[in-house]
Design a protein around this motif. Structure first.
Motif, PDB file in Angstrom:
ATOM      1  N   ASP A  72       0.846  -1.188   0.000  1.00 27.01           N
ATOM      2  CA  ASP A  72       0.000   0.000   0.000  1.00 27.01           C
ATOM      3  C   ASP A  72       0.885   1.242   0.000  1.00 27.01           C
ATOM      4  OD1 ASP A  72       0.820  -0.387   2.627  1.00 27.01           O
ATOM      5  OD2 ASP A  72      -1.183  -0.633   3.433  1.00 27.01           O
ATOM      6  N   VAL A  73       1.402   1.640   1.124  1.00 28.10           N
ATOM      7  CA  VAL A  73       2.330   2.769   1.160  1.00 28.10           C
ATOM      8  C   VAL A  73       3.675   2.329   1.720  1.00 28.10           C
ATOM      9  CG1 VAL A  73       0.562   4.541   1.325  1.00 28.10           C
ATOM     10  CG2 VAL A  73       1.474   3.529   3.408  1.00 28.10           C
ATOM     11  N   VAL A  74       3.882   1.026   1.785  1.00 24.25           N
ATOM     12  CA  VAL A  74       5.094   0.487   2.399  1.00 24.25           C
ATOM     13  C   VAL A  74       6.358   1.068   1.781  1.00 24.25           C
ATOM     14  CG1 VAL A  74       6.465  -1.617   2.566  1.00 24.25           C
ATOM     15  CG2 VAL A  74       4.117  -1.611   3.337  1.00 24.25           C
ATOM     16  N   ALA A  75       6.426   1.093   0.475  1.00 21.77           N
ATOM     17  CA  ALA A  75       7.658   1.533  -0.178  1.00 21.77           C
ATOM     18  C   ALA A  75       7.955   3.003   0.057  1.00 21.77           C
ATOM     19  CB  ALA A  75       7.573   1.254  -1.682  1.00 21.77           C
ATOM     20  N   ALA A  76       6.935   3.775   0.375  1.00 17.51           N
ATOM     21  CA  ALA A  76       7.135   5.212   0.536  1.00 17.51           C
ATOM     22  C   ALA A  76       7.184   5.639   2.002  1.00 17.51           C
ATOM     23  CB  ALA A  76       5.992   5.945  -0.180  1.00 17.51           C
ATOM     24  N   THR A  77       7.250   4.697   2.910  1.00 16.74           N
ATOM     25  CA  THR A  77       7.203   5.010   4.331  1.00 16.74           C
ATOM     26  C   THR A  77       8.523   4.670   4.989  1.00 16.74           C
ATOM     27  OG1 THR A  77       4.871   4.423   4.270  1.00 16.74           O
ATOM     28  CG2 THR A  77       5.868   4.616   6.426  1.00 16.74           C
ATOM     29  N   GLY A  78       9.090   5.632   5.695  1.00 19.73           N
ATOM     30  CA  GLY A  78      10.382   5.432   6.339  1.00 19.73           C
ATOM     31  C   GLY A  78      10.404   4.282   7.322  1.00 19.73           C
ATOM     32  N   GLN A  79       9.320   4.088   8.070  1.00 18.53           N
ATOM     33  CA  GLN A  79       9.275   3.026   9.059  1.00 18.53           C
ATOM     34  C   GLN A  79       9.364   1.644   8.425  1.00 18.53           C
ATOM     35  OE1 GLN A  79       7.195   5.591   8.699  1.00 18.53           O
ATOM     36  NE2 GLN A  79       6.119   6.104  10.588  1.00 18.53           N
ATOM     37  N   ALA A  80       9.015   1.525   7.169  1.00 15.60           N
ATOM     38  CA  ALA A  80       9.011   0.232   6.502  1.00 15.60           C
ATOM     39  C   ALA A  80      10.345  -0.073   5.816  1.00 15.60           C
ATOM     40  CB  ALA A  80       7.887   0.174   5.476  1.00 15.60           C
ATOM     41  N   GLY A  81      11.298   0.812   5.972  1.00 12.95           N
ATOM     42  CA  GLY A  81      12.592   0.618   5.313  1.00 12.95           C
ATOM     43  C   GLY A  81      13.230  -0.723   5.631  1.00 12.95           C
ATOM     44  N   ARG A  82      13.116  -1.165   6.879  1.00 12.12           N
ATOM     45  CA  ARG A  82      13.715  -2.446   7.273  1.00 12.12           C
ATOM     46  C   ARG A  82      13.021  -3.605   6.576  1.00 12.12           C
ATOM     47  NH1 ARG A  82      14.453  -2.834  13.472  1.00 12.12           N
ATOM     48  NH2 ARG A  82      15.589  -4.671  12.818  1.00 12.12           N
ATOM     49  N   LEU A  83      11.701  -3.526   6.395  1.00 17.32           N
ATOM     50  CA  LEU A  83      10.958  -4.567   5.689  1.00 17.32           C
ATOM     51  C   LEU A  83      11.447  -4.662   4.250  1.00 17.32           C
ATOM     52  CD1 LEU A  83       7.227  -5.352   5.820  1.00 17.32           C
ATOM     53  CD2 LEU A  83       8.273  -4.890   3.623  1.00 17.32           C
ATOM     54  N   VAL A  84      11.536  -3.530   3.581  1.00 12.25           N
ATOM     55  CA  VAL A  84      11.986  -3.499   2.187  1.00 12.25           C
ATOM     56  C   VAL A  84      13.439  -3.963   2.085  1.00 12.25           C
ATOM     57  CG1 VAL A  84      12.424  -2.009   0.191  1.00 12.25           C
ATOM     58  CG2 VAL A  84      10.339  -1.705   1.549  1.00 12.25           C
ATOM     59  N   LEU A  85      14.292  -3.445   2.958  1.00 13.91           N
ATOM     60  CA  LEU A  85      15.700  -3.826   2.935  1.00 13.91           C
ATOM     61  C   LEU A  85      15.879  -5.314   3.202  1.00 13.91           C
ATOM     62  CD1 LEU A  85      18.629  -2.904   2.644  1.00 13.91           C
ATOM     63  CD2 LEU A  85      18.636  -2.420   5.105  1.00 13.91           C
ATOM     64  N   GLY A  86      15.140  -5.856   4.151  1.00 17.33           N
ATOM     65  CA  GLY A  86      15.226  -7.286   4.445  1.00 17.33           C
ATOM     66  C   GLY A  86      14.824  -8.140   3.255  1.00 17.33           C
ATOM     67  N   ALA A  87      13.752  -7.758   2.582  1.00 13.85           N
ATOM     68  CA  ALA A  87      13.313  -8.499   1.394  1.00 13.85           C
ATOM     69  C   ALA A  87      14.357  -8.402   0.286  1.00 13.85           C
ATOM     70  CB  ALA A  87      11.965  -7.960   0.910  1.00 13.85           C
ATOM     71  N   GLN A  88      14.901  -7.200   0.083  1.00 10.15           N
ATOM     72  CA  GLN A  88      15.895  -7.000  -0.975  1.00 10.15           C
ATOM     73  C   GLN A  88      17.167  -7.779  -0.693  1.00 10.15           C
ATOM     74  OE1 GLN A  88      19.012  -5.085  -1.109  1.00 10.15           O
ATOM     75  NE2 GLN A  88      19.156  -5.772  -3.213  1.00 10.15           N
ATOM     76  N   GLU A  89      17.665  -7.714   0.526  1.00 11.11           N
ATOM     77  CA  GLU A  89      18.897  -8.429   0.874  1.00 11.11           C
ATOM     78  C   GLU A  89      18.728  -9.932   0.754  1.00 11.11           C
ATOM     79  OE1 GLU A  89      19.860  -6.930   4.766  1.00 11.11           O
ATOM     80  OE2 GLU A  89      21.013  -5.255   3.950  1.00 11.11           O
ATOM     81  N   THR A  90      17.588 -10.453   1.182  1.00 13.21           N
ATOM     82  CA  THR A  90      17.331 -11.888   1.104  1.00 13.21           C
ATOM     83  C   THR A  90      17.241 -12.335  -0.355  1.00 13.21           C
ATOM     84  OG1 THR A  90      16.203 -11.827   3.225  1.00 13.21           O
ATOM     85  CG2 THR A  90      15.776 -13.731   1.827  1.00 13.21           C
ATOM     86  N   ALA A  91      16.547 -11.569  -1.167  1.00 11.46           N
ATOM     87  CA  ALA A  91      16.440 -11.907  -2.590  1.00 11.46           C
ATOM     88  C   ALA A  91      17.816 -11.859  -3.249  1.00 11.46           C
ATOM     89  CB  ALA A  91      15.481 -10.939  -3.290  1.00 11.46           C
ATOM     90  N   SER A  92      18.557 -10.796  -2.995  1.00  9.44           N
ATOM     91  CA  SER A  92      19.875 -10.614  -3.606  1.00  9.44           C
ATOM     92  C   SER A  92      20.850 -11.722  -3.218  1.00  9.44           C
ATOM     93  CB  SER A  92      20.438  -9.255  -3.200  1.00  9.44           C
ATOM     94  OG  SER A  92      21.708  -9.050  -3.775  1.00  9.44           O
ATOM     95  N   ALA A  93      20.808 -12.141  -1.961  1.00 12.11           N
ATOM     96  CA  ALA A  93      21.712 -13.198  -1.492  1.00 12.11           C
ATOM     97  C   ALA A  93      21.475 -14.508  -2.230  1.00 12.11           C
ATOM     98  CB  ALA A  93      21.542 -13.408   0.011  1.00 12.11           C
ATOM     99  N   ARG A  94      20.293 -14.653  -2.800  1.00 15.96           N
ATOM    100  CA  ARG A  94      19.955 -15.878  -3.529  1.00 15.96           C
ATOM    101  C   ARG A  94      20.018 -15.690  -5.046  1.00 15.96           C
ATOM    102  NH1 ARG A  94      18.060 -15.806   1.311  1.00 15.96           N
ATOM    103  NH2 ARG A  94      17.640 -17.683   2.487  1.00 15.96           N
ATOM    104  N   GLY A  95      20.522 -14.521  -5.463  1.00 20.27           N
ATOM    105  CA  GLY A  95      20.656 -14.262  -6.895  1.00 20.27           C
ATOM    106  C   GLY A  95      19.365 -13.788  -7.554  1.00 20.27           C
TER     107      GLY A  95
END
Length: 191
Positions: A72-95
């Motif tokens: 919804d507004v997750v990507a544009a909300t500062g508080q959700a940065g850890r959620l987005v970063l966690g998803a990105q790091e996990t995806a990236s670690a697996r290629g």
């Protein structure tokens, strides 16, 4: 950016077959490649700047190795940065790559879902800023979906949610253990 080295370039420079290079770079088990040859192929691949062709791999395996994060507004909300970063790091670690999109408006959401489908994502993380029960759009149903910070109204989709009660209980126990008896709760959320 110049032309990329191909697997054939690596094989020619290392003096081995394309199959050997493929086995080494894909870390294929059960192959008879000596440690010396493996090291030579890896060194040559690094020197030539070889990078696997993800598009070719995706076509061969019928996978995109891409995940969509739709919220919804997750990507544009500062508080959700850890959620987005966690998803990105996990995806990236697996290629994998993470495609991030957001939109609270139903029409915008439908448009973004169509865009994720056009990119042939292998799955979608459907996230909400506020932990709540959601009705997942029908357009997402053909894709594998995992809910973040939400639960589906019909309880058919897997979800990852915070343990808010457990966290609160731990905090209260800690305060009580330190002798505090008058405990208050303050929040910025109007609910």
């Amino acid at each position: 950016m110049g032309p990329k080295a191909s697997i054939r370039d690596v094989a020619a420079a290392a003096g081995v077959s394309v199959t050997t290079v493929s086995h080494v770079l894909n870390n294929k088990s059960g192959t008879r490649v000596s440690a010396q040859t493996r090291e030579r192929v890896e060194t040559v691949a690094r020197q030539l700047g070889y990078a696997a062709n993800g598009l070719a791999r995706g076509l061969r395996l019928q996978r995109s190795y891409a995940l969509g994060l739709l919220g919804d507004v997750v990507a544009a909300t500062g508080q959700a940065g850890r959620l987005v970063l966690g998803a990105q790091e996990t995806a990236s670690a697996r290629g994998w790559v993470l495609l991030l999109t957001t939109g609270r408006d139903p029409e915008v959401e439908r448009r973004e879902i169509r865009a994720l489908a056009r990119h042939r994502v292998d799955g979608v993380l459907y996230a909400t800023m506020d932990h709540r029960v959601v009705r997942v759009p029908d357009e997402l149903r053909p894709m594998p979906v995992v809910l973040l910070n939400a639960r589906s109204a019909d309880a058919t989709l897997p979800s990852v949610v915070p343990d808010e009660r457990g966290g609160a209980a731990t905090a209260v126990r800690e305060l009580l253990a330190h002798g505090h008896r008058r405990i208050g709760f303050v929040t910025t959320v109007d609910r």
